[in-house]
Design a protein around this motif. Structure first.
Motif, PDB file in Angstrom:
ATOM      1  N   ALA A 138       1.347  -2.911  -9.800  1.00 36.66           N
ATOM      2  CA  ALA A 138       1.434  -2.823  -8.335  1.00 36.66           C
ATOM      3  C   ALA A 138       0.096  -3.152  -7.688  1.00 36.66           C
ATOM      4  N   GLY A 139      -0.989  -2.703  -8.306  1.00 38.55           N
ATOM      5  CA  GLY A 139      -2.321  -3.011  -7.766  1.00 38.55           C
ATOM      6  C   GLY A 139      -2.609  -4.504  -7.798  1.00 38.55           C
ATOM      7  N   TYR A 140      -2.227  -5.166  -8.907  1.00 40.28           N
ATOM      8  CA  TYR A 140      -2.444  -6.609  -8.970  1.00 40.28           C
ATOM      9  C   TYR A 140      -1.585  -7.337  -7.941  1.00 40.28           C
ATOM     10  N   ALA A 141      -0.352  -6.910  -7.757  1.00 38.38           N
ATOM     11  CA  ALA A 141       0.522  -7.537  -6.752  1.00 38.38           C
ATOM     12  C   ALA A 141      -0.055  -7.361  -5.355  1.00 38.38           C
ATOM     13  N   LEU A 142      -0.594  -6.192  -5.077  1.00 36.09           N
ATOM     14  CA  LEU A 142      -1.219  -5.948  -3.775  1.00 36.09           C
ATOM     15  C   LEU A 142      -2.463  -6.812  -3.601  1.00 36.09           C
ATOM     16  N   PHE A 143      -3.257  -6.930  -4.658  1.00 37.61           N
ATOM     17  CA  PHE A 143      -4.443  -7.781  -4.611  1.00 37.61           C
ATOM     18  C   PHE A 143      -4.069  -9.241  -4.368  1.00 37.61           C
ATOM     19  N   ALA A 144      -3.050  -9.722  -5.071  1.00 39.55           N
ATOM     20  CA  ALA A 144      -2.623 -11.110  -4.899  1.00 39.55           C
ATOM     21  C   ALA A 144      -2.083 -11.346  -3.487  1.00 39.55           C
ATOM     22  N   LEU A 151       0.827  -1.205   0.000  1.00 38.89           N
ATOM     23  CA  LEU A 151       0.000   0.000   0.000  1.00 38.89           C
ATOM     24  C   LEU A 151       0.867   1.264   0.000  1.00 38.89           C
ATOM     25  N   TRP A 152       1.878   1.244   0.860  1.00 40.85           N
ATOM     26  CA  TRP A 152       2.768   2.394   0.975  1.00 40.85           C
ATOM     27  C   TRP A 152       3.480   2.662  -0.352  1.00 40.85           C
ATOM     28  N   MET A 153       3.996   1.602  -0.958  1.00 37.54           N
ATOM     29  CA  MET A 153       4.699   1.763  -2.225  1.00 37.54           C
ATOM     30  C   MET A 153       3.741   2.182  -3.341  1.00 37.54           C
ATOM     31  N   ILE A 210       2.031   6.474  -6.932  1.00 34.19           N
ATOM     32  CA  ILE A 210       1.063   7.398  -7.531  1.00 34.19           C
ATOM     33  C   ILE A 210       1.593   8.827  -7.482  1.00 34.19           C
ATOM     34  N   ILE A 211       2.095   9.212  -6.319  1.00 30.80           N
ATOM     35  CA  ILE A 211       2.597  10.588  -6.158  1.00 30.80           C
ATOM     36  C   ILE A 211       3.799  10.839  -7.058  1.00 30.80           C
ATOM     37  N   TRP A 227       2.125   9.077 -18.882  1.00 27.48           N
ATOM     38  CA  TRP A 227       0.922   8.648 -18.157  1.00 27.48           C
ATOM     39  C   TRP A 227       0.609   7.174 -18.440  1.00 27.48           C
ATOM     40  N   LEU A 228       0.875   6.723 -19.658  1.00 27.79           N
ATOM     41  CA  LEU A 228       0.683   5.293 -19.961  1.00 27.79           C
ATOM     42  C   LEU A 228       1.633   4.426 -19.137  1.00 27.79           C
ATOM     43  N   VAL A 229       2.879   4.859 -19.028  1.00 29.99           N
ATOM     44  CA  VAL A 229       3.857   4.112 -18.223  1.00 29.99           C
ATOM     45  C   VAL A 229       3.424   4.076 -16.753  1.00 29.99           C
ATOM     46  N   VAL A 230       2.960   5.219 -16.257  1.00 27.45           N
ATOM     47  CA  VAL A 230       2.496   5.285 -14.871  1.00 27.45           C
ATOM     48  C   VAL A 230       1.293   4.373 -14.672  1.00 27.45           C
ATOM     49  N   ALA A 231       0.366   4.356 -15.620  1.00 28.15           N
ATOM     50  CA  ALA A 231      -0.834   3.518 -15.505  1.00 28.15           C
ATOM     51  C   ALA A 231      -0.462   2.031 -15.498  1.00 28.15           C
ATOM     52  N   VAL A 232       0.452   1.627 -16.372  1.00 27.32           N
ATOM     53  CA  VAL A 232       0.881   0.219 -16.403  1.00 27.32           C
ATOM     54  C   VAL A 232       1.572  -0.161 -15.099  1.00 27.32           C
ATOM     55  N   GLY A 233       2.426   0.712 -14.594  1.00 29.51           N
ATOM     56  CA  GLY A 233       3.105   0.438 -13.327  1.00 29.51           C
ATOM     57  C   GLY A 233       2.126   0.332 -12.168  1.00 29.51           C
ATOM     58  N   LEU A 234       1.156   1.223 -12.129  1.00 25.63           N
ATOM     59  CA  LEU A 234       0.156   1.167 -11.057  1.00 25.63           C
ATOM     60  C   LEU A 234      -0.730  -0.071 -11.174  1.00 25.63           C
TER      61      LEU A 234
END
Length: 130
Positions: free
Chosen positions: A99-105, A61-63, A68-69, A89-96
Motif C-alpha cells: 500500500a505504501g508503494y502504491a501511494l508513493f507511485a 492515505l485513508w486506506m 494499519i489500525i 505481523w509479517l502479512v500486515v507488514a507486506v500489505g502495508l
C-alpha cells in the motif's frame, strides 16, 4: 439630380459594405465562442483529472491508515500463540509495504502531471497516439 443619385449610390454601397462586415464579424464571433467553449471543456477535463488524482492520493492515505489500525488489531488477536502473531505481523507488514508503494507511485504520478502542466502546457492524451 446626378449629384443626388451619386450620393444615394455611394450610401447604398456603404450600407452593403457595412452589412457584409457585420456578417463577417458575427461569423468570427460565433467561431470564437465555439473555440472558447472547447477550451472551457478542456479546462474542466483537466480540473477533473487533477481532482481525481488528488482523490486517489487522499483515498490511499485513508486506506493505509485504516489498514494499519485493522491489521494491528488482527495481528494482536492471536490468543497467546507466538508463531501465529509473527505470521500475522509479517502479512500486515507486506500489505502495508504494498500500500505504501502504491501511494508513493500515485503521488509521484500526480507530481509529474502537475509539472507537465506547469512546464510545457497540457499533455497530449493518450500517450500511445504518438
Amino acid at each position: 439630380t446626378n449629384v443626388l443619385r451619386l450620393g444615394f449610390s455611394t450610401l447604398a454601397q456603404l450600407c452593403n459594405s457595412t452589412d457584409a462586415s457585420n456578417e463577417r464579424a458575427e461569423r468570427i464571433i460565433a467561431a470564437t465562442a465555439k473555440l472558447e467553449a472547447r477550451q472551457l471543456w478542456s479546462a474542466v477535463a483537466a480540473m477533473c483529472l487533477a481532482l481525481l488524482s488528488v482523490l486517489v492520493v487522499v483515498g490511499g492515505l485513508w486506506m493505509g491508515i485504516s489498514g494499519i489500525i485493522t491489521g494491528a488489531q488482527w495481528a494482536l488477536d492471536v490468543d497467546g500463540s507466538v508463531w501465529l502473531g509473527i505470521g500475522r505481523w509479517l502479512v500486515v507488514a507486506v500489505g502495508l509495504a504494498g500500500a505504501g508503494y502504491a501511494l508513493f507511485a500515485s503521488a509521484r504520478w500526480v507530481v509529474g502531471l502537475v509539472e507537465t502542466w506547469k512546464g510545457r502546457g497540457m499533455p497530449t492524451w493518450p500517450r500511445w497516439r504518438k
